[in-house]
Write a protein that holds these residues in place. Sequence first.
Motif, PDB file in Angstrom:
ATOM      1  N   LEU A 261      61.928  12.328 -41.787  1.00  0.00           N
ATOM      2  CA  LEU A 261      62.071  11.032 -41.130  1.00  0.00           C
ATOM      3  C   LEU A 261      60.895  10.761 -40.197  1.00  0.00           C
ATOM      4  O   LEU A 261      60.469   9.618 -40.026  1.00  0.00           O
ATOM      5  CB  LEU A 261      63.387  10.987 -40.343  1.00  0.00           C
ATOM      6  N   GLU A 262      60.352  11.826 -39.609  1.00  0.00           N
ATOM      7  CA  GLU A 262      59.175  11.677 -38.742  1.00  0.00           C
ATOM      8  C   GLU A 262      58.000  11.097 -39.517  1.00  0.00           C
ATOM      9  O   GLU A 262      57.232  10.293 -39.000  1.00  0.00           O
ATOM     10  CB  GLU A 262      58.795  13.037 -38.147  1.00  0.00           C
ATOM     11  N   SER A 263      57.846  11.512 -40.774  1.00  0.00           N
ATOM     12  CA  SER A 263      56.759  10.998 -41.599  1.00  0.00           C
ATOM     13  C   SER A 263      56.858   9.487 -41.764  1.00  0.00           C
ATOM     14  O   SER A 263      55.848   8.768 -41.684  1.00  0.00           O
ATOM     15  CB  SER A 263      56.784  11.681 -42.977  1.00  0.00           C
ATOM     16  N   ILE A 264      58.068   8.995 -41.984  1.00  0.00           N
ATOM     17  CA  ILE A 264      58.269   7.558 -42.128  1.00  0.00           C
ATOM     18  C   ILE A 264      58.118   6.854 -40.776  1.00  0.00           C
ATOM     19  O   ILE A 264      57.498   5.793 -40.670  1.00  0.00           O
ATOM     20  CB  ILE A 264      59.659   7.264 -42.729  1.00  0.00           C
ATOM     21  N   ALA A 265      58.672   7.451 -39.723  1.00  0.00           N
ATOM     22  CA  ALA A 265      58.611   6.838 -38.388  1.00  0.00           C
ATOM     23  C   ALA A 265      57.179   6.734 -37.877  1.00  0.00           C
ATOM     24  O   ALA A 265      56.874   5.869 -37.053  1.00  0.00           O
ATOM     25  CB  ALA A 265      59.460   7.647 -37.411  1.00  0.00           C
ATOM     26  N   SER A 266      56.304   7.601 -38.355  1.00  0.00           N
ATOM     27  CA  SER A 266      54.909   7.615 -37.900  1.00  0.00           C
ATOM     28  C   SER A 266      53.975   6.951 -38.903  1.00  0.00           C
ATOM     29  O   SER A 266      52.758   7.146 -38.852  1.00  0.00           O
ATOM     30  CB  SER A 266      54.462   9.060 -37.654  1.00  0.00           C
ATOM     31  N   ILE A 267      54.514   6.161 -39.808  1.00  0.00           N
ATOM     32  CA  ILE A 267      53.724   5.612 -40.903  1.00  0.00           C
ATOM     33  C   ILE A 267      52.604   4.705 -40.412  1.00  0.00           C
ATOM     34  O   ILE A 267      51.494   4.708 -40.948  1.00  0.00           O
ATOM     35  CB  ILE A 267      54.646   4.854 -41.898  1.00  0.00           C
ATOM     36  N   VAL A 268      52.848   3.921 -39.359  1.00  0.00           N
ATOM     37  CA  VAL A 268      51.813   3.023 -38.835  1.00  0.00           C
ATOM     38  C   VAL A 268      50.677   3.837 -38.219  1.00  0.00           C
ATOM     39  O   VAL A 268      49.494   3.509 -38.385  1.00  0.00           O
ATOM     40  CB  VAL A 268      52.420   2.049 -37.805  1.00  0.00           C
ATOM     41  N   VAL A 269      51.030   4.901 -37.524  1.00  0.00           N
ATOM     42  CA  VAL A 269      50.009   5.779 -36.937  1.00  0.00           C
ATOM     43  C   VAL A 269      49.137   6.383 -38.033  1.00  0.00           C
ATOM     44  O   VAL A 269      47.900   6.399 -37.926  1.00  0.00           O
ATOM     45  CB  VAL A 269      50.670   6.905 -36.114  1.00  0.00           C
ATOM     46  N   LEU A 270      49.763   6.876 -39.093  1.00  0.00           N
ATOM     47  CA  LEU A 270      49.012   7.493 -40.184  1.00  0.00           C
ATOM     48  C   LEU A 270      48.118   6.475 -40.883  1.00  0.00           C
ATOM     49  O   LEU A 270      46.989   6.793 -41.266  1.00  0.00           O
ATOM     50  CB  LEU A 270      49.985   8.121 -41.184  1.00  0.00           C
ATOM     51  N   ALA A 271      48.614   5.252 -41.040  1.00  0.00           N
ATOM     52  CA  ALA A 271      47.800   4.209 -41.663  1.00  0.00           C
ATOM     53  C   ALA A 271      46.606   3.855 -40.782  1.00  0.00           C
ATOM     54  O   ALA A 271      45.478   3.679 -41.269  1.00  0.00           O
ATOM     55  CB  ALA A 271      48.657   2.971 -41.934  1.00  0.00           C
ATOM     56  N   LEU A 272      46.829   3.755 -39.470  1.00  0.00           N
ATOM     57  CA  LEU A 272      45.727   3.484 -38.543  1.00  0.00           C
ATOM     58  C   LEU A 272      44.710   4.620 -38.546  1.00  0.00           C
ATOM     59  O   LEU A 272      43.506   4.383 -38.408  1.00  0.00           O
ATOM     60  CB  LEU A 272      46.271   3.278 -37.128  1.00  0.00           C
ATOM     61  N   SER A 273      45.192   5.849 -38.693  1.00  0.00           N
ATOM     62  CA  SER A 273      44.289   6.999 -38.677  1.00  0.00           C
ATOM     63  C   SER A 273      43.363   7.008 -39.889  1.00  0.00           C
ATOM     64  O   SER A 273      42.351   7.718 -39.898  1.00  0.00           O
ATOM     65  CB  SER A 273      45.090   8.306 -38.626  1.00  0.00           C
ATOM     66  N   MET A 274      43.681   6.210 -40.919  1.00  0.00           N
ATOM     67  CA  MET A 274      42.839   6.121 -42.104  1.00  0.00           C
ATOM     68  C   MET A 274      42.049   4.817 -42.155  1.00  0.00           C
ATOM     69  O   MET A 274      41.033   4.732 -42.851  1.00  0.00           O
ATOM     70  CB  MET A 274      43.695   6.264 -43.370  1.00  0.00           C
ATOM     71  N   SER A 275      42.506   3.798 -41.411  1.00  0.00           N
ATOM     72  CA  SER A 275      41.781   2.521 -41.402  1.00  0.00           C
ATOM     73  C   SER A 275      40.848   2.383 -40.201  1.00  0.00           C
ATOM     74  O   SER A 275      39.867   1.641 -40.252  1.00  0.00           O
ATOM     75  CB  SER A 275      42.771   1.348 -41.421  1.00  0.00           C
ATOM     76  N   LEU A 276      41.129   3.089 -39.107  1.00  0.00           N
ATOM     77  CA  LEU A 276      40.255   3.060 -37.937  1.00  0.00           C
ATOM     78  C   LEU A 276      38.914   3.767 -38.178  1.00  0.00           C
ATOM     79  O   LEU A 276      37.867   3.263 -37.742  1.00  0.00           O
ATOM     80  CB  LEU A 276      40.979   3.667 -36.732  1.00  0.00           C
ATOM     81  N   PRO A 277      38.883   4.943 -38.844  1.00  0.00           N
ATOM     82  CA  PRO A 277      37.606   5.653 -39.019  1.00  0.00           C
ATOM     83  C   PRO A 277      36.479   4.856 -39.667  1.00  0.00           C
ATOM     84  O   PRO A 277      35.338   4.950 -39.181  1.00  0.00           O
ATOM     85  CB  PRO A 277      38.002   6.862 -39.879  1.00  0.00           C
ATOM     86  N   PRO A 278      36.696   4.074 -40.750  1.00  0.00           N
ATOM     87  CA  PRO A 278      35.570   3.301 -41.292  1.00  0.00           C
ATOM     88  C   PRO A 278      34.982   2.330 -40.271  1.00  0.00           C
ATOM     89  O   PRO A 278      33.770   2.149 -40.205  1.00  0.00           O
ATOM     90  CB  PRO A 278      36.207   2.549 -42.476  1.00  0.00           C
ATOM     91  N   PHE A 279      35.845   1.726 -39.460  1.00  0.00           N
ATOM     92  CA  PHE A 279      35.381   0.806 -38.421  1.00  0.00           C
ATOM     93  C   PHE A 279      34.537   1.551 -37.390  1.00  0.00           C
ATOM     94  O   PHE A 279      33.465   1.103 -36.975  1.00  0.00           O
ATOM     95  CB  PHE A 279      36.590   0.151 -37.740  1.00  0.00           C
ATOM     96  N   ILE A 280      35.031   2.721 -36.958  1.00  0.00           N
ATOM     97  CA  ILE A 280      34.300   3.512 -35.974  1.00  0.00           C
ATOM     98  C   ILE A 280      32.987   4.027 -36.557  1.00  0.00           C
ATOM     99  O   ILE A 280      31.941   3.992 -35.885  1.00  0.00           O
ATOM    100  CB  ILE A 280      35.172   4.684 -35.471  1.00  0.00           C
ATOM    101  N   SER A 281      33.010   4.500 -37.799  1.00  0.00           N
ATOM    102  CA  SER A 281      31.790   5.025 -38.425  1.00  0.00           C
ATOM    103  C   SER A 281      30.697   3.962 -38.500  1.00  0.00           C
ATOM    104  O   SER A 281      29.525   4.233 -38.215  1.00  0.00           O
ATOM    105  CB  SER A 281      32.100   5.548 -39.827  1.00  0.00           C
ATOM    106  N   GLN A 282      31.080   2.755 -38.880  1.00  0.00           N
ATOM    107  CA  GLN A 282      30.102   1.673 -38.994  1.00  0.00           C
ATOM    108  C   GLN A 282      29.468   1.365 -37.641  1.00  0.00           C
ATOM    109  O   GLN A 282      28.247   1.239 -37.519  1.00  0.00           O
ATOM    110  CB  GLN A 282      30.782   0.416 -39.556  1.00  0.00           C
ATOM    111  N   LEU A 354      45.076   9.795 -33.724  1.00  0.00           N
ATOM    112  CA  LEU A 354      44.005   8.794 -33.726  1.00  0.00           C
ATOM    113  C   LEU A 354      42.722   9.343 -33.113  1.00  0.00           C
ATOM    114  O   LEU A 354      41.619   9.024 -33.557  1.00  0.00           O
ATOM    115  CB  LEU A 354      44.455   7.538 -32.980  1.00  0.00           C
ATOM    116  N   THR A 355      42.860  10.154 -32.073  1.00  0.00           N
ATOM    117  CA  THR A 355      41.676  10.778 -31.467  1.00  0.00           C
ATOM    118  C   THR A 355      41.008  11.712 -32.460  1.00  0.00           C
ATOM    119  O   THR A 355      39.775  11.744 -32.587  1.00  0.00           O
ATOM    120  CB  THR A 355      42.071  11.544 -30.195  1.00  0.00           C
ATOM    121  N   ASN A 356      41.827  12.462 -33.176  1.00  0.00           N
ATOM    122  CA  ASN A 356      41.322  13.376 -34.193  1.00  0.00           C
ATOM    123  C   ASN A 356      40.520  12.638 -35.256  1.00  0.00           C
ATOM    124  O   ASN A 356      39.399  13.031 -35.603  1.00  0.00           O
ATOM    125  CB  ASN A 356      42.515  14.093 -34.834  1.00  0.00           C
TER     126      ASN A 356
END
Length: 437
Positions: A261-282, A354-356
């Motif tokens: 259930l934690e995996s589902i409850a943290s789904i937005v965090v996990l999605a941000l952790s994959m969409s934030l890096p390209p923005f930061i890298s650029q 997200l920091t990671n």
Amino acid sequence: MIVGMIMLMTFSIVDTFFVSLIGTNELAAISFTFPVTFTVISLNIGLGIGTSAVIGKYLGAGDDSKAKVLATGSIMLATLLVGILSVFGYFSIGPIFSLMGAQEELIPLIYDYMSIWYLAGVFLAIPMVGNAVLRASGDTKTPSIIMALGGAINAILDPILIFGWLGFPALGIQGAAIATCIAWAVCSVWIIYLLAVKRQLMEAKILNWQEFRAAANGVLTIGLPAAGSNMLTPITAAVVTYIVAQYGAESVAAWGVGNRLESIASIVVLALSMSLPPFISQNFGANQYARIQASYQLCIKFVMIWQLIIFAILALSSRFIASIFAEEQAVADLITLFLLIVPLGYGLQGIVILTNSSFNAMHKPMIALWLSIIRLFVCYIPITALGSYWFGLEGLFWGCVLANVVAAIVSLVWFKTSISKIQKQSCIDNADQANSI
């Protein structure tokens, strides 16, 4: 990304739901498998991070030929490494799960599930790394569609193979693993077709040794520390599962449901952790450090508010959720207790995640790895163990929250310090360059 992550996580939730209908022992058995299966998944995630970072750099520089070779090498590398890990896992099912505290009567059930799941793990490597190639090229929609297909196939096949519907034999817990294996195999075929034929983002051939070694080195520079960081989580989960196992099969079953259930409850965090890096890298490449700080701080604030809302929802519906996943009242009570305490720390855990990912995006994977080590081995395991020793299972649950508090503080301070150092160094470099001109 949220849609794609939901589809990935539904594999675990759907399997857990249907297996819970068989009995407590089966639910406890599949709960024991979570740390091990997540170890394989974490390796794939890390390789995907390395693949996306390096391929994105080549595509941004307009070097499509190198990007294609690296994409092919990445998939070959993931298949090879996961295959080796799976073979080792298959021949060590008994010893590993016994060390985790699994009772003797659960080992045959665990073997039925994991003997098939390890093959499924190899099939998982291909779409996970292949999807990273698509994301690096700017396509986040197709990976979500691919994972949605896999989730749908798994959900359809689970009851058919577990309970023997439509004339199929009732395979029990093994049926859940077979359904997952078939779903990921279909996804593997589709992603290879897309990358090699339709999009031409990879070579339609096996690389020679020189090409493979060059591609592997590029991916592993970032991917290996990232994979190591991700793989620390299931190792920690295995240790905590061992502690929980001392309270009996009912506690392990409840702990397993809570983790899924934690995996589902943290789904937005996990999605941000994959969409934030390209923005930061650029922006990192463009020396736009103010934008990096602004995006990081915005995501942190959003995650804290979002996860507090999720906590309120889980707490208010805890008894209803528990009744869905548990037949026995003792298991339902423990699931309820879990949902009333542990999700309080999900927002703080989101800060660490997200920091990671931000450190990986700034090509500092070793800092990300050390942050994970501190969170898990300095904070999480010691604090939860002490909580269990002093206050029982409820103390362990509160220990999860306290550990995330400490780790979040460390993450915020470390990121602020690091970005300040990077800015100062950039100013020095620009000044030196101006002087030389």
